[in-house]
Design a protein around this motif. Structure first.
Motif, PDB file in Angstrom:
ATOM      1  N   LEU A  45       0.772  -1.302  -0.096  1.00 16.77           N
ATOM      2  CA  LEU A  45       0.123   0.054   0.008  1.00 16.77           C
ATOM      3  C   LEU A  45       0.773   1.323   0.021  1.00 16.77           C
ATOM      4  N   CYS A  46       2.160   1.181   0.839  1.00 20.34           N
ATOM      5  CA  CYS A  46       2.870   2.409   0.826  1.00 20.34           C
ATOM      6  C   CYS A  46       3.287   2.494  -0.719  1.00 20.34           C
ATOM      7  N   VAL A  47       3.787   1.564  -1.281  1.00 26.61           N
ATOM      8  CA  VAL A  47       4.005   1.717  -2.811  1.00 26.61           C
ATOM      9  C   VAL A  47       3.095   2.294  -3.689  1.00 26.61           C
ATOM     10  N   GLU A  80      -2.769  14.236  -6.908  1.00 27.18           N
ATOM     11  CA  GLU A  80      -4.018  14.499  -6.243  1.00 27.18           C
ATOM     12  C   GLU A  80      -3.852  14.760  -4.710  1.00 27.18           C
ATOM     13  N   ILE A  81      -4.133  16.026  -4.531  1.00 28.02           N
ATOM     14  CA  ILE A  81      -3.928  16.377  -2.984  1.00 28.02           C
ATOM     15  C   ILE A  81      -5.046  15.466  -1.941  1.00 28.02           C
ATOM     16  N   GLU A  82      -5.875  14.944  -2.339  1.00 25.46           N
ATOM     17  CA  GLU A  82      -6.621  14.109  -1.505  1.00 25.46           C
ATOM     18  C   GLU A  82      -5.665  12.736  -1.368  1.00 25.46           C
ATOM     19  N   ILE A  83      -5.078  12.140  -2.204  1.00 24.68           N
ATOM     20  CA  ILE A  83      -4.381  11.020  -2.037  1.00 24.68           C
ATOM     21  C   ILE A  83      -3.013  11.422  -1.145  1.00 24.68           C
ATOM     22  N   ALA A  84      -2.554  12.395  -1.318  1.00 25.89           N
ATOM     23  CA  ALA A  84      -1.463  12.988  -0.430  1.00 25.89           C
ATOM     24  C   ALA A  84      -1.946  13.194   1.029  1.00 25.89           C
ATOM     25  N   GLY A 141      -2.270  11.265   6.587  1.00 25.43           N
ATOM     26  CA  GLY A 141      -2.876  10.349   7.729  1.00 25.43           C
ATOM     27  C   GLY A 141      -2.580   9.142   8.153  1.00 25.43           C
ATOM     28  N   GLN A 142      -1.959   8.475   7.091  1.00 24.84           N
ATOM     29  CA  GLN A 142      -1.595   7.109   7.311  1.00 24.84           C
ATOM     30  C   GLN A 142      -0.497   7.295   8.004  1.00 24.84           C
ATOM     31  N   LEU A 143       0.464   7.962   7.596  1.00 30.36           N
ATOM     32  CA  LEU A 143       1.755   8.345   8.462  1.00 30.36           C
ATOM     33  C   LEU A 143       1.290   8.633   9.996  1.00 30.36           C
ATOM     34  N   ALA A 144       0.564   9.570  10.052  1.00 31.23           N
ATOM     35  CA  ALA A 144       0.221   9.867  11.241  1.00 31.23           C
ATOM     36  C   ALA A 144      -0.473   8.575  12.314  1.00 31.23           C
ATOM     37  N   CYS A 145      -1.180   7.786  11.642  1.00 30.52           N
ATOM     38  CA  CYS A 145      -1.844   6.497  12.430  1.00 30.52           C
ATOM     39  C   CYS A 145      -0.416   5.795  12.647  1.00 30.52           C
ATOM     40  N   GLU A 146       0.516   5.634  11.857  1.00 30.91           N
ATOM     41  CA  GLU A 146       1.794   5.008  12.338  1.00 30.91           C
ATOM     42  C   GLU A 146       2.340   5.434  13.487  1.00 30.91           C
ATOM     43  N   ALA A 147       2.634   6.547  13.525  1.00 35.35           N
ATOM     44  CA  ALA A 147       3.132   7.417  14.676  1.00 35.35           C
ATOM     45  C   ALA A 147       2.496   7.102  15.770  1.00 35.35           C
ATOM     46  N   ALA A 193      -2.877  -4.395  11.720  1.00 35.16           N
ATOM     47  CA  ALA A 193      -4.290  -4.299  12.062  1.00 35.16           C
ATOM     48  C   ALA A 193      -4.521  -2.830  11.783  1.00 35.16           C
ATOM     49  N   GLN A 194      -3.701  -1.929  12.807  1.00 37.12           N
ATOM     50  CA  GLN A 194      -4.226  -0.368  12.811  1.00 37.12           C
ATOM     51  C   GLN A 194      -4.155   0.375  11.288  1.00 37.12           C
ATOM     52  N   PHE A 195      -2.898  -0.290  10.584  1.00 34.44           N
ATOM     53  CA  PHE A 195      -2.754   0.339   9.223  1.00 34.44           C
ATOM     54  C   PHE A 195      -3.772  -0.158   8.290  1.00 34.44           C
ATOM     55  N   VAL A 196      -4.177  -1.165   8.192  1.00 33.43           N
ATOM     56  CA  VAL A 196      -5.328  -1.508   7.265  1.00 33.43           C
ATOM     57  C   VAL A 196      -6.640  -1.201   7.673  1.00 33.43           C
ATOM     58  N   ALA A 197      -6.988  -0.913   9.033  1.00 38.11           N
ATOM     59  CA  ALA A 197      -8.121  -0.367   9.232  1.00 38.11           C
ATOM     60  C   ALA A 197      -8.295   1.072   9.111  1.00 38.11           C
ATOM     61  N   TYR A 198      -7.155   1.705   9.148  1.00 41.09           N
ATOM     62  CA  TYR A 198      -7.248   3.142   8.753  1.00 41.09           C
ATOM     63  C   TYR A 198      -7.560   3.254   7.099  1.00 41.09           C
ATOM     64  N   PHE A 199      -6.827   2.451   6.507  1.00 39.27           N
ATOM     65  CA  PHE A 199      -6.962   2.409   5.157  1.00 39.27           C
ATOM     66  C   PHE A 199      -8.334   2.029   4.565  1.00 39.27           C
ATOM     67  N   ALA A 200      -8.789   0.987   5.100  1.00 43.32           N
ATOM     68  CA  ALA A 200     -10.445   0.580   4.846  1.00 43.32           C
ATOM     69  C   ALA A 200     -11.278   1.687   5.019  1.00 43.32           C
ATOM     70  N   VAL A 201     -11.180   2.028   6.433  1.00 44.33           N
ATOM     71  CA  VAL A 201     -12.266   3.177   6.858  1.00 44.33           C
ATOM     72  C   VAL A 201     -12.164   4.491   6.109  1.00 44.33           C
TER      73      VAL A 201
END
Length: 233
Positions: free
Chosen positions: A37-39, A50-54, A59-65, A94-102
């Motif tokens: 997913l990072c790739v 696209e700014i929305e993807i950025a 947010g994904q990086l913040a979730c990892e932090a 689990a936290q990574f993919v939950a953030y992505f899916a939601v």
């Protein structure tokens, strides 16, 4: 002769699994989904600008932090028959993919506002709400499979995975609210008008358009013109 140095394993992609168990083998590949997913994030940000993807990736990086901090605050060990290093609560996978899916579900169901499916543009019909809900369910099922694989491979307990999913969900909802406020306040529109945003050609089209549509229309125009030119000969 000097002693040879002890080699280490790159834990980022190193997965323990049972080679005699096909399900365990599949789970080993599921463990690499966050890296994939990072790739995907990097590829889409670079190719679409696209700014929305950025923002989603930020947010994904913040979730990892947040996961990094939580693990060092809770300090709960992994299962006794442990696979993996470090603390286990909450599960970062689990936290990574939950953030992505939601986040994907929130975007498709709430933020994405394409033209009505009745409005057909060239060879493209926008997704209906039912189709967007179906894709959200597919992504959620994939995330659930990744989270379950962490239990099957004995990297985490059920509780650690559940808390990871909960933390990822809360992070996704919180980030969605923050970005909605940034959009509503006009800060995002202001940022897109700055010289650096224009230099990198940052845009905000995916909220209303299909990512593929603009490129497809340009290609369709080119092919139509080419066919017309051939007929004239």
């Amino acid at each position: 002769m000097a002693d040879e140095p002890v080699l280490a394993s790159l834990s980022l992609t190193h997965v323990h699994y049972d080679p005699t168990d096909p399900i365990s083998y599949l789970c080993a590949f599921l463990a690499l989904v966050p890296q994939g997913l990072c790739v995907m994030y990097a590829t889409l940000i670079w190719s679409t600008r696209e700014i929305e993807i950025a923002l989603l990736f930020a947010g994904q990086l913040a979730c990892e932090a947040i996961n990094f901090v939580l693990k060092r605050l809770i300090k709960e060990e992994r299962p006794r028959r442990m696979n993996g290093k470090g603390y286990g609560m909450p599960s970062s996978h689990a936290q990574f993919v939950a953030y992505f899916a939601v986040s994907v579900a929130l975007f498709l169901l709430l933020r994405h506002q394409p033209p009505s499916p009745r409005v057909r543009r060239r060879n493209h019909t926008p997704m209906s709400m039912l189709e967007r809900a179906a894709w959200s369910a597919v992504v959620a099922a994939g995330a659930a499979a990744v989270a379950w694989s962490r239990i099957y491979l004995n990297y985490h307990t059920e509780k650690q995975v559940f808390v990871g999913c909960a933390a990822g969900t809360v992070s996704a909802v919180g980030w969605f609210v923050i970005t909605a406020l940034v959009r509503r306040s006009g800060l995002l529109a202001w940022g897109l008008e700055t010289p650096i945003a224009k230099f990198f050609r940052i845009r905000d089209l995916v909220v209303e358009e299909d990512l593929c549509q603009a490129g497809w229309e340009k290609w369709d125009d080119k092919m139509t013109a080419l066919k017309a030119k051939k007929k004239q000969k």
